[in-house]
Scaffold this active site. Sequence first.
Site, PDB file in Angstrom:
ATOM      1  N   ARG D 138       0.807  -1.228   0.000  1.00  0.00           N
ATOM      2  CA  ARG D 138       0.000   0.000   0.000  1.00  0.00           C
ATOM      3  C   ARG D 138       0.837   1.273   0.000  1.00  0.00           C
ATOM      4  NH1 ARG D 138      -3.469  -3.716   3.165  1.00  0.00           N
ATOM      5  NH2 ARG D 138      -4.901  -4.409   1.556  1.00  0.00           N
ATOM      6  N   THR D 182       1.697  -5.533   4.408  1.00  0.00           N
ATOM      7  CA  THR D 182       1.309  -4.848   3.182  1.00  0.00           C
ATOM      8  C   THR D 182       1.045  -3.356   3.400  1.00  0.00           C
ATOM      9  OG1 THR D 182      -0.974  -5.494   3.634  1.00  0.00           O
ATOM     10  CG2 THR D 182       0.266  -6.897   2.155  1.00  0.00           C
ATOM     11  N   GLY D 199      -2.481 -14.468   9.352  1.00  0.00           N
ATOM     12  CA  GLY D 199      -3.191 -15.510  10.065  1.00  0.00           C
ATOM     13  C   GLY D 199      -4.190 -15.024  11.081  1.00  0.00           C
ATOM     14  N   GLU D 200      -5.427 -15.487  10.893  1.00  0.00           N
ATOM     15  CA  GLU D 200      -6.353 -15.383  11.995  1.00  0.00           C
ATOM     16  C   GLU D 200      -6.054 -16.601  12.849  1.00  0.00           C
ATOM     17  OE1 GLU D 200     -10.047 -14.213  10.602  1.00  0.00           O
ATOM     18  OE2 GLU D 200      -9.184 -13.744   8.674  1.00  0.00           O
ATOM     19  N   ASN D 277     -10.553  -8.671  13.603  1.00  0.00           N
ATOM     20  CA  ASN D 277     -11.571  -9.477  14.271  1.00  0.00           C
ATOM     21  C   ASN D 277     -10.939 -10.486  15.231  1.00  0.00           C
ATOM     22  OD1 ASN D 277     -10.740 -10.509  11.550  1.00  0.00           O
ATOM     23  ND2 ASN D 277     -11.622 -12.348  12.432  1.00  0.00           N
ATOM     24  N   ASP D 319     -16.948 -11.294  11.312  1.00  0.00           N
ATOM     25  CA  ASP D 319     -15.674 -10.861  10.731  1.00  0.00           C
ATOM     26  C   ASP D 319     -15.697  -9.368  10.425  1.00  0.00           C
ATOM     27  OD1 ASP D 319     -13.066 -10.961   9.875  1.00  0.00           O
ATOM     28  OD2 ASP D 319     -13.554 -11.593   7.850  1.00  0.00           O
ATOM     29  N   ASP D 321     -13.898  -6.924  11.123  1.00  0.00           N
ATOM     30  CA  ASP D 321     -12.570  -6.457  11.338  1.00  0.00           C
ATOM     31  C   ASP D 321     -12.622  -4.928  11.477  1.00  0.00           C
ATOM     32  OD1 ASP D 321      -9.999  -5.668  10.419  1.00  0.00           O
ATOM     33  OD2 ASP D 321      -9.746  -7.675   9.637  1.00  0.00           O
ATOM     34  N   ARG D 346     -15.893  -1.284   8.866  1.00  0.00           N
ATOM     35  CA  ARG D 346     -16.304  -2.414   8.042  1.00  0.00           C
ATOM     36  C   ARG D 346     -17.754  -2.826   8.368  1.00  0.00           C
ATOM     37  NH1 ARG D 346     -11.547  -6.545   6.652  1.00  0.00           N
ATOM     38  NH2 ARG D 346     -12.704  -8.471   6.349  1.00  0.00           N
ATOM     39  N   TRP D 490     -12.566  -0.163  -4.700  1.00  0.00           N
ATOM     40  CA  TRP D 490     -11.495  -0.795  -3.926  1.00  0.00           C
ATOM     41  C   TRP D 490     -10.265   0.109  -3.844  1.00  0.00           C
ATOM     42  CZ3 TRP D 490     -13.099  -4.668  -1.110  1.00  0.00           C
ATOM     43  CH2 TRP D 490     -12.172  -5.467  -0.425  1.00  0.00           C
TER      44      TRP D 490
END
Lengths: 310, 286, 266, 583
Positions: D138, D182, D199-200, D277, D319, D321, D346, D490
């Site tokens: 980003r 990122t 990873g969640e 989340n 979720d 988040d 979100r 997006w």
Amino acid sequence: MRALVALLLLIISAAPGWAAGPLSYHLKPVAIAPDTWVFEGTREHFTRGNGGNILNPGFIVTDDGVIVIQTGPSRRFGEEMRAAIATVTDKPIRKVFVSNLHPDYWLGNRAFADVPIAALPGTIEGIKTEGQGMTENMYRLVGDWMRGTEPLVPTETVYGSTVVFGAHRLRLIPLEGHTAADLAILDETTGVLFAGGVVFSDRTPTTPHADIGQWLEALDALDALEVTVLVPNHGRIRTDKAAIAQTRDWLSWLDRSLRERAEAGADMAELLDAPIPERFAGMGVLREEYRRSVSHLWPRIEKAVLPRVN
Amino acid sequence: MTAFPTRRHLLSFAAAALAAGVLPRRAGARPLDDVVAAGRLMVAVYRDNPPFSHRKGGALVGVDVDIARAIAGRLGVGVEFMELTAGETVSDDLRNAVWRGPVVGGGVADVMMHVPYQKEFGLRNPEAVLFGPYQREGFALARNPMRMTQPMLASLPDEPVGVEIDSIPDFYLLGAFGGRLRDRLVHYMTIPEAVEALVKGDVAAVVATQSQVEAALGDRAAGFPITPVTFPGMMASNWDIGMAVKENSRDLAYAVGDAVTAMLEDGTLPAIFRTHGVTHNAIPVE
Amino acid sequence: MNRHLAAAALLAALSNPALAGPPDPADPLASVMWDVLRPELFGTAPVQFDDRVTVTAPDNAENAAAVPVMADATALGAVEEMVLFADLNPFPVILRFQPLAARPVIATRFKVQQATPLRAAARTPDGVWHIGGKLLDAAGGGCTAPPATYAAADWADHVGEVQGRAWAPVGEDKATRVRFLVRHPMDTGLVAGIPAYFIEALTLRDADGRALARLQTAEPLSENPVFTLEVQPGAGARSLTLDGRDNQGGEVKAAIPLPWVQGALP
Amino acid sequence: MKRLFRTCLLASAMAAGLGLSGPALAAEGPSNDDLLNDAKSTGDVLTYGMGLQAQRFSPLDKLNPDTVKGLVPVWSFSFGGEKQRGQESQPIIHDGTIYVTGSYSRLYAVDVKTGQKKWQYDHRLPEGIMPCCDVVNRGAALYKDKIYFATLDARLVALNKDTGKVVWSKKIEDYKAGYSATAAPLIVDGKVITGNSGGEFGIIGMVEARDAETGELVWQRPTIEGNMGTLNGKESTMTGVMNASWSGDLYKTGGGATWLGGTYDPETKTLFFGTGNPAPWNSHLRPGDNLYTSSTLAIDPANGDIKWHYQTTPHDGWDFDGVNELVSFDLKKDGQTIKAGAKADRNGFFYVLDRTNGKLLSASPFVTKITWAKEIDVKTGRPVYNDDNRPGTPVGAEKGNSVFAAPAFLGAKNWMPMAYSPATELFYVPANEWGMDIWNEPITYKKGAAYLGAGFTIKPLYDDYIGALRAIDPKTGKIVWEYKNPAPLWGGVLTTGGNLVFTGTPEGYLKAFDAKSGKEVWKFNTGSGVVGSPVTWEQDGEQYVAVVSGWGGAVPLWGGDVAKLVKDINQGGSLWVFKLPKA
């Protein structure tokens, strides 16, 4: 019988391995046992002079047809083999055996595309992966002799077993060490052993795919067989097993001396001109094959003597 | 030299014949032909998934790895492995392994090992074909018999219990019996870690899949009895593990499936599981 | 004539050989690249082809991705810097070496792209580069073929690991032979999709941090490169340290024990 | 032939020369004060967010609804290779150079005037990385003589801004455990501040500060209660209170990743980081609020201590988040000026907080359909749940009851940053209208065993659009205007003193709208979907605009109805620069 063979061997030894003349191998089949012929190659490396003719391919004439063992380094070689076989017998070719993946064993396959070409699974796999690269390298090494040569992967997989063609019982012996898959063939009927990769006679062994430990075990396995004539893959044909002992001696010395030098702190470049014992002086392409072997075997040996330090 | 079983002979011969183009080629993409022509079967296995596929001294080892090697051997081709980091769901894994490839590139495998063989899951993933179940898996409880006399989940004593994080036993035990066990669950990143904790005495029991707990305990299983358990009220107590190929590769699935059947018949498959200290549970013929 | 003038004259001679001034000696290896490499590598410094700088390597590269080479300039006496290069490689310079407290001898392995002159140049304190070399025949492909680690998934697990060992000193100058291998992909950046990723500096130090030998390494070195050096550590040193870094900031750190010194590190 | 070699030679000789003489002396880059002043300085873009508060507002006004039709491309720069996807970056502009990151962890320095490349850094990625949501990056951060960016194998790399040579490279997390990085780093008082992503699966979120010179860790702040922070290599303070809102040992692995990075408010000297989340997904397995997941944390940049928190979705079951950025702004209401912060979450609500203490001022929906909560109670700051819209817990061998929930887990707004204009006093929020069927199921496999315990499918809510760029008045929570886009939005948003709003669309357009009316006043098709964030600056008396183009990101990774809408969009990878030529 024994006397006849000895006489034949004398004649072979006297004949030049390669006769002058533009781009012909001048292949002459030499009988070494009943129904059994060999084309003896030079004890050199691949050169533009010898066209890659350094191997000892052969054939056995049976009532079921002709069994060919190795097809040589080029399409031209395969075609000349076929013509030479036709001067001995009018029987059709029944089957071809290829002993391992090195290029001089199978690049003549195109000349036998109409018959089954059999090899061990490991050989087939190796030819599939490395065949193209080996072919290109052969063009580079021997030049125009290779014209028209393209890789042809063996078409039939064989494993260790005994197969019968006419009156000949052929024992197919899968070995490893010289490459990952080396096929030796013992004609139980005549006692002729085609060593198929693991035995060199007065010619320095080649090691690009070698595992020395396994190779020594393979030699032991061949040493235990009943053999009347031993056709080494490269070098002089013999009626005794001296070539097995010589190959074993060389490999043992090579392995041991590299390990000792690594332990003493030598660098790979310093090994290139290291002394070689006098007893190996009679072997063909000695220094050149030794240097190639250093390149093949050294990195692993070297790693073993350098401990982790971080 | 030993003679090989006729079946294997035939299989290899068929593969070799295909390689030479002796058999007629059909039009379009035919992954079996492609595999044979390339001489290589690319197999996706999970990274870090003992005892099925994991690294030991740098080498990739495990039940799935050995099965894949044996399959390739019977097809008369070499084998290469693509190690797969598990995504969030197995649907992601199927996408990464067989039908589209990982976002970072690197292409797809011909066959993926260790895929749940379940009809509904298959229907939800039309881009892949599930086939060739080779192990019936279930859950097991390994316990310290001094601290936990009965292998019963419902009567777990007031002792800590180890589970692998985000595993079914984790979810089940977190929610089971009104959450009674929730505070006694100890989470480990891997089952071997949980089993070491059991051996050391940090937990009194470990609940995990039978294969994983067997392999992790190894020959210490004598001191820590392993008992299959069911999760009443949650799910069927067993499920099957099979393989997957891309949807256009059914012919490859047939050839691989035949090889696995042959390996089951000649005892190769149970022998592979035995080597890794795991009981092979064949899928009952229905 | 002062040095600047000499340099200018030399430059003039280089750019136009017809002009007066001492011409460069003829390249004994008759390389097509010599005229390009000479100013790139040596600027206007004087050069001479000198048999006292020896390059040991095979005549044929059996493995184009790992050709052994040893360069030895000990016959020159004091040497300040050495450069090892292969004229026809896409990246000619294999490494630069400053033998600070080391004998002017170094061995390693490198990737070769095609048949090429292979040379070592050693700069003596008078500023003269002494150049020795030989022809190397090769089937090629060492620089652009993906290294084995491209296929191996685990290079990232091992990158920066060092295996090494020192041997007790022999001879008058008490030089200690050191050999070490650094795990690294040594990607040249010439293979599509694989960025350049190689070790660019390595320094071998005495126990007190004094640099004994400095290496500036480059793309052509083999994957997991191996080095042989002969250094003169201080009398009390029980170990040598190796430090270095790659072009992406990765660090190399290791300590190589000198086991014959009493109480050396294990 | 010879020429080819010569080029290679020159390149290597140059590299060798640099190596020998040490890194060339770099011109001194922006100071901390320059970074603090970035929102006001119009000749450069020094920070991600065009100012540390991340308002993405430029006072420049040469471009306006009347003149924007004269905006034309100056040059376009290709990121090259086959790595043509997922360009979510924001360019940085300083001293004649544009620094821009590309997907697959690449960083380019390009001459602003000519579009000629100055240098390029390609990070050597290990084969085993598994970024969850495409191979994006980003943006970079610039400070003094170095430029910083994070890589997909979860490292933070500092490069000399003039040569592209790596100064240091530090591991943030272990990529093999599923971590990647990122987001653009944030630089405050000489510290590089990053979150973590991935990873969640068995992780906890973390905010970390490193010394910008050396890369050494200064402090770490875990986002889940019960975990200890560190300061200068020693344990500092515990986050929250152990087991207050988590059972057993679940707090050790509770999630709450800070994968989108953060913003900084110099007025209150506070960092704002959103947290992800909680894990596991099935909320029935983790009773309690699960602090501080799906929250915004206000953190002291000096030591990493938490000043306050505001949890947008307590006990999240969908979720939702909460990583979205908190943008600081002055809320002028009833004659007062309140130091406020806004966050478009979100979960579908637009929150306005008092940024000095985290107290909720207002929360209003910014999408048309929100099923999980009736409203946010301004007094308590907590949502009023619709209990029957929480996915049920699995019973028996059956999956739990499936519910249709909106927004979908991809969010009413996902990563893409909004903009705030002090001129119009409006926020411009890139929103998406979609919902999902979601259920907790007894078995979703992972490595042959269960994983998330939840399943879902995403569904658009309307036939004619998913994406909606909405202008929101923070004083009232009302939507002032909207622009509807067929494909999901997006990319980030930019607004200017010239009364313009810029954003990109997956269809390939960079578009400009009248900031007051929402009227589309300009568009240009870049040839691939635009999911990056546009910037503007002034140079030689002309106003420039730059944006990266290259479709990708998380949207194409999901199947179903949305995939059908976007499957024919071409991928790409290029930087476009536009300007309004002098009359």
